[in-house]
Design a protein around this motif. Structure first.
Motif, PDB file in Angstrom:
ATOM      1  N   LEU A 144     -14.014  31.753  -3.836  1.00 31.08           N
ATOM      2  CA  LEU A 144     -13.687  33.123  -4.249  1.00 31.08           C
ATOM      3  C   LEU A 144     -13.789  34.114  -3.097  1.00 31.08           C
ATOM      4  CD1 LEU A 144     -12.930  34.994  -6.591  1.00 31.08           C
ATOM      5  CD2 LEU A 144     -15.388  35.309  -7.015  1.00 31.08           C
ATOM      6  N   SER A 145     -14.846  33.998  -2.266  1.00 28.74           N
ATOM      7  CA  SER A 145     -15.065  34.961  -1.186  1.00 28.74           C
ATOM      8  C   SER A 145     -13.954  34.920  -0.143  1.00 28.74           C
ATOM      9  CB  SER A 145     -16.417  34.703  -0.513  1.00 28.74           C
ATOM     10  OG  SER A 145     -16.452  33.403   0.049  1.00 28.74           O
ATOM     11  N   LYS A 146     -13.298  33.766  -0.008  1.00 30.68           N
ATOM     12  CA  LYS A 146     -12.190  33.638   0.941  1.00 30.68           C
ATOM     13  C   LYS A 146     -10.840  33.788   0.262  1.00 30.68           C
ATOM     14  CE  LYS A 146     -14.577  30.699   4.288  1.00 30.68           C
ATOM     15  NZ  LYS A 146     -14.528  29.418   5.051  1.00 30.68           N
ATOM     16  N   PHE A 147     -10.792  33.430  -1.030  1.00 34.02           N
ATOM     17  CA  PHE A 147      -9.515  33.435  -1.734  1.00 34.02           C
ATOM     18  C   PHE A 147      -8.999  34.856  -1.963  1.00 34.02           C
ATOM     19  CE2 PHE A 147      -6.878  33.190  -5.605  1.00 34.02           C
ATOM     20  CZ  PHE A 147      -5.952  32.247  -5.175  1.00 34.02           C
ATOM     21  N   ILE A 148      -9.872  35.770  -2.363  1.00 32.87           N
ATOM     22  CA  ILE A 148      -9.440  37.150  -2.636  1.00 32.87           C
ATOM     23  C   ILE A 148      -8.868  37.814  -1.379  1.00 32.87           C
ATOM     24  CG2 ILE A 148     -10.217  39.458  -3.293  1.00 32.87           C
ATOM     25  CD1 ILE A 148     -12.085  38.161  -5.305  1.00 32.87           C
ATOM     26  N   PRO A 149      -9.567  37.754  -0.222  1.00 28.87           N
ATOM     27  CA  PRO A 149      -8.945  38.310   0.993  1.00 28.87           C
ATOM     28  C   PRO A 149      -7.634  37.608   1.351  1.00 28.87           C
ATOM     29  CG  PRO A 149     -11.289  37.959   1.334  1.00 28.87           C
ATOM     30  CD  PRO A 149     -10.954  37.312   0.029  1.00 28.87           C
ATOM     31  N   LEU A 150      -7.559  36.307   1.099  1.00 26.17           N
ATOM     32  CA  LEU A 150      -6.331  35.565   1.388  1.00 26.17           C
ATOM     33  C   LEU A 150      -5.164  36.108   0.577  1.00 26.17           C
ATOM     34  CD1 LEU A 150      -4.718  33.185   2.590  1.00 26.17           C
ATOM     35  CD2 LEU A 150      -5.577  31.786   0.685  1.00 26.17           C
ATOM     36  N   VAL A 151      -5.391  36.361  -0.700  1.00 28.83           N
ATOM     37  CA  VAL A 151      -4.337  36.895  -1.568  1.00 28.83           C
ATOM     38  C   VAL A 151      -3.872  38.258  -1.062  1.00 28.83           C
ATOM     39  CG1 VAL A 151      -3.807  37.735  -3.882  1.00 28.83           C
ATOM     40  CG2 VAL A 151      -5.094  35.609  -3.598  1.00 28.83           C
TER      41      VAL A 151
END
Length: 316
Positions: A144-151
């Motif tokens: 989650l901590s990396k996925f949100i910035p990725l999006v």
């Protein structure tokens, strides 16, 4: 029709196209790569000066660079390339940004979003089917901590990367080929071949071989070229290209992918041949669906390019 015709009245010497393409590309790669080189240097310093060479050169995490930051650094050269090229095209050809997009009219955002949404739906359906029928080939990688910035990064920046490629190939270069040959089908085919060759440095080529991957790149180029000719502008192609790369960035990566991101899934084994046929099927369905709504005339693809009276595509 206006998109290709608008270039006929302007200066179309071959050497001007060559200079724009070379200076734009080299300028983007040299100036745009400065932040990446700095980040790699910092990563090497933190690693005691040791330089690691990963199997996939796009895997910037090997240099101690966060994958999301790496995505930003990879897209930045495209922004520089686009900015330089717009200036050069104006200077050499007296052609504006909007003329390259659709012949001089307003940017047709509805066309962009039509391509984005329709292709996105079909691509998601294909992805879900692949996950359901080949479940063991995918490893869940959700953080989650990396996925949100990725999006956020993907949605904001990848359209500029995709838009730059469409601006060059389906816009600028297609207009050049059209002005020289006066044939629309060549304005589709030749930029598609150059588009494919531009991707020769992609890690997928090294992993699977030139003749395995090049047909997929050419197919992509032809699809983008066909819809640009039929729609008389490149907004639809920008939308399709953008959502395709965004979904690839967010949902699936692999060890050989050019997009080394903290995607939701890691694909263990990639089947280029199977993906080619899936891409072909989605492309055909997409063109049929959009053409039904847009009342495209396919005969235009084989018609000549002639100077016509002033007219601009309107927002619809």
């Amino acid at each position: 029709m206006k998109h290709l015709e608008s270039a006929l009245k302007q200066e179309n010497q071959w050497w001007k196209y060559l200079l724009v393409l070379l200076i734009g590309f080299l300028g983007g790669q040299i100036i745009g790569a400065i932040p990446l080189v700095v980040a790699m240097g910092i990563g090497a310093a933190r690693n005691g000066g040791n330089i690691v060479t990963p199997d996939n050169p796009m895997d910037l995490s090997a240099y101690g660079i966060d994958p999301n930051l790496g995505l930003v650094l990879m897209v930045f050269p495209f922004l520089v390339m686009l900015f330089i090229s717009i200036l050069l095209i104006k200077a050499f050809h007296k052609r504006s940004f909007r003329e390259v997009i659709n012949g001089g009219g307003v940017f047709r955002w509805r066309r962009f979003w039509k391509g984005f949404l329709v292709w996105g739906v079909f691509a998601v359906i294909l992805l879900v089917a692949s996950l359901l029928f080949d479940r063991e080939n995918y490893e869940l990688n959700f953080q989650l901590s990396k996925f949100i910035p990725l999006v956020i990064i993907s949605l904001l920046l990848i359209p500029f990367q995709a838009g730059t490629e469409e601006f060059f190939f389906r816009g600028y270069l297609a207009q050049g080929v059209g002005s020289w040959t006066k044939k629309r089908w060549l304005a589709v085919l030749l930029p598609s071949v150059f588009f494919a060759l531009l991707h020769c440095m992609n890690p997928e080529i090294k992993e699977f071989g030139f003749w395995t991957m090049i047909p997929s790149y050419i197919l992509f180029g032809i699809v983008f070229g066909v819809i640009s000719i039929l729609d008389d502008g490149i907004e639809l192609a920008i939308g399709v290209h953008s959502v395709n790369n965004i979904l690839s960035s967010i949902f699936v990566t692999s060890k050989s992918s050019v997009l080394q991101t903290p995607a939701m899934f890691i694909q263990k084994e990639v089947d280029p041949s199977g993906e080619f046929w899936g891409l072909l099927a989605v492309s055909i369905v997409f063109i049929l669906v959009v053409s039904y709504k847009s009342s495209w005339n396919y005969q235009i693809l084989f018609s000549g390019i002639q100077q016509k009276k002033e007219e601009h595509p309107e927002e619809d």
